[in-house]
Design a protein around this motif. Structure first.
Motif, PDB file in Angstrom:
ATOM      1  N   VAL A  17       0.824  -1.207   0.000  1.00 43.73           N
ATOM      2  CA  VAL A  17       0.000   0.000   0.000  1.00 43.73           C
ATOM      3  C   VAL A  17       0.863   1.265   0.000  1.00 43.73           C
ATOM      4  O   VAL A  17       0.602   2.234  -0.704  1.00 43.73           O
ATOM      5  CB  VAL A  17      -0.952   0.003   1.213  1.00 43.73           C
ATOM      6  N   LEU A  20       2.277   1.824  -3.438  1.00 44.87           N
ATOM      7  CA  LEU A  20       1.251   2.346  -4.325  1.00 44.87           C
ATOM      8  C   LEU A  20       1.027   3.837  -4.097  1.00 44.87           C
ATOM      9  O   LEU A  20       0.896   4.625  -5.032  1.00 44.87           O
ATOM     10  CB  LEU A  20      -0.052   1.585  -4.109  1.00 44.87           C
ATOM     11  N   THR A 299      -9.163   7.663  -3.393  1.00 47.79           N
ATOM     12  CA  THR A 299      -8.366   6.466  -3.658  1.00 47.79           C
ATOM     13  C   THR A 299      -7.679   5.966  -2.397  1.00 47.79           C
ATOM     14  O   THR A 299      -7.678   4.763  -2.098  1.00 47.79           O
ATOM     15  CB  THR A 299      -7.321   6.761  -4.747  1.00 47.79           C
ATOM     16  N   LEU A 300      -7.102   6.887  -1.627  1.00 52.89           N
ATOM     17  CA  LEU A 300      -6.437   6.496  -0.389  1.00 52.89           C
ATOM     18  C   LEU A 300      -7.435   5.945   0.634  1.00 52.89           C
ATOM     19  O   LEU A 300      -7.135   4.987   1.351  1.00 52.89           O
ATOM     20  CB  LEU A 300      -5.682   7.696   0.193  1.00 52.89           C
ATOM     21  N   ILE A 303      -8.206   2.489  -0.426  1.00 52.61           N
ATOM     22  CA  ILE A 303      -7.093   1.593  -0.078  1.00 52.61           C
ATOM     23  C   ILE A 303      -7.099   1.314   1.422  1.00 52.61           C
ATOM     24  O   ILE A 303      -6.929   0.167   1.857  1.00 52.61           O
ATOM     25  CB  ILE A 303      -5.756   2.220  -0.522  1.00 52.61           C
ATOM     26  N   THR A 306      -9.842  -1.012   2.295  1.00 50.16           N
ATOM     27  CA  THR A 306      -9.492  -2.366   1.865  1.00 50.16           C
ATOM     28  C   THR A 306      -8.513  -3.012   2.846  1.00 50.16           C
ATOM     29  O   THR A 306      -8.648  -4.193   3.206  1.00 50.16           O
ATOM     30  CB  THR A 306      -8.887  -2.323   0.456  1.00 50.16           C
TER      31      THR A 306
END
Length: 342
Positions: A17, A20, A299-300, A303, A306
Motif C-alpha cells: 500500500v 502504491l 483512492t487512499l 485503499i 481495503t
C-alpha cells in the motif's frame, strides 16, 4: 497460519500500500520549447508615449533597420487606432478614420519623406508632431507605419514585402479623467478558461479584468498575494509586469498570473493590489478558492478501507484457528485422561 506468518502477511500488505501511494504522488514533468521568428523590418522603439500641450510641436526619434538581404525603399503613413473590440489589448487600426482633426493624430504628424536603406543598414528618423490648438484633452492614439519594397518593384504593383509600425500614445493636457475599475478578478483552471473557485490541483491562473472609464490610457501595475488557510504566504505574483496600457472605453484582461504549484490543499486567499494614474489611485480586491485533491483522497480512503477489511478478516481467521486449536488440544487431553473410579 501461525502468529509469525500472520505478521509477515500484514507487513507485506502495508508495504504494498505504501509503494502504491508513493507511485500515485510522483508528479510528471513536461518541457515546452518556443521559437522566435525574425521580422522583415525592425522599428524601434515599438511604442512612444508623449505628454503634450496644445499648440506645441514635439520631436520623436525612430530607428528603422533593414534586416533583409535586399535594398528596400521605404514609405510611411499614419493611422488612428481605437479601443480594441476584444479584451486582448491589441490596437484596432482605423484605416478609414473619420475623426476630426481635434482628435485624429493623422494630421498632427509631419509627412515623412521616402528613403532607401541598403541591406542590414539602419536610419534614425526625427518625426515632428504638432498638437493643434483645438485638440481635445485626454488620450489620442495612432500608429506610424513604415513599409518597404525593393526599389525596382516600386512601380510594378507588387505587394509590399515588409511593414512595421510605432504605436503612438499622446496625452494632451487639459481636463484629464483617470478612472479605472475592476471588472472582475477570479481564479481559473487554464489561462483562457472561465471562473472557478474549486480545484483538484494546481497550477492555478488568476485573471484580472480592468475597465477604463476615463479619457486617458492607464497602466495598472501591482501584485496578487496568496496565503494559505493558516495565513502563511504562499506566493506574491506580479500583475502586468510588461506595463501594458488599458485604453479608454475598453476592458483589458490580464491573465498571465499563474500559481505554478501542483500540490496544494485547503482554503486559500488571494489579495489583489494594483496602482495606476498620476495621483496614485489604487484597485484592491480579495477572493478565496479551495484546492481539494478529492480523487487522491478517495483512492487512499478506498485503499485504507481495503486494508482494514483484509486485516479484520485475517484477524478473525487467526482467532478462529486459535480457538479451534485450543478446543482440539482440550479434546485430546480429555481423551487421554484416565476415567475416575467409583
Amino acid at each position: 497460519m501461525n502468529r509469525n506468518g500472520l505478521l509477515r502477511h500484514i507487513f507485506g500488505l502495508i508495504a504494498a500500500v505504501t509503494l502504491l501511494g508513493v507511485i500515485m504522488f510522483v508528479p510528471a514533468n513536461a518541457q515546452v520549447s518556443t521559437a522566435n521568428a525574425d521580422q522583415g523590418i525592425t522599428v524601434s522603439p515599438p511604442s512612444v508615449e508623449l505628454n503634450a500641450a496644445k499648440g506645441n510641436t514635439y520631436s520623436i526619434n525612430i530607428n528603422v533597420l533593414n534586416p533583409t538581404a535586399s535594398d528596400l525603399g521605404y514609405t510611411s503613413s499614419v493611422d488612428d487606432f481605437g479601443a480594441p473590440t476584444d479584451e486582448s489589448g491589441s490596437a484596432r487600426i482605423l484605416k478609414d478614420s473619420k475623426l476630426p482633426d481635434s482628435a485624429s493624430i493623422k494630421s498632427w504628424v509631419t509627412e515623412i519623406p521616402q528613403f532607401t536603406l541598403k541591406s542590414h543598414k539602419s536610419k534614425n528618423i526625427t518625426i515632428q508632431i504638432t498638437i493643434p490648438d483645438n485638440a481635445e484633452p485626454g488620450g489620442h492614439y495612432g500608429v506610424i507605419n513604415f513599409s518597404g519594397v525593393a526599389p525596382e518593384m516600386e512601380n510594378t504593383g507588387v505587394a509590399l514585402t515588409a511593414s512595421a509600425g510605432v504605436l503612438t500614445l499622446i496625452r494632451v493636457d487639459g481636463t484629464i479623467t483617470e478612472k479605472a475599475d475592476l471588472a472582475s478578478f477570479y481564479t481559473s483552471k487554464t489561462q483562457k478558461g472561465g471562473q472557478s473557485s474549486f480545484f483538484e490541483n494546481g497550477p492555478i491562473w488568476f485573471v484580472t479584468r480592468i475597465e477604463n472609464e476615463g479619457n486617458i490610457h492607464v497602466k495598472p501595475i501591482g501584485n496578487v498575494e496568496i496565503r494559505d488557510m493558516f495565513g502563511g504566504l504562499v506566493a506574491n505574483l506580479p500583475v502586468n509586469e510588461d506595463k501594458s496600457n488599458v485604453l479608454p472605453s475598453s476592458i483589458r484582461r490580464f491573465d498571465e498570473v499563474k500559481l505554478n504549484k501542483e500540490w496544494l490543499f485547503g482554503r486559500y486567499t488571494a489579495n489583489l493590489t494594483l496602482g495606476y494614474g498620476t495621483t496614485g489611485q489604487a484597485i484592491t480586491n480579495t477572493i478565496t478558492f479551495w484546492v481539494i485533491p478529492y480523487k487522491i483522497i478517495l483512492t487512499l480512503l478506498l485503499i485504507l478501507a481495503t486494508v482494514i477489511y483484509i486485516l479484520s478478516r485475517m484477524i478473525k481467521v487467526y482467532n478462529r484457528r486459535i480457538i479451534e486449536r485450543a478446543l482440539n488440544e482440550s479434546s485430546s487431553k480429555n481423551k487421554h485422561k484416565p476415567a475416575k473410579k467409583d
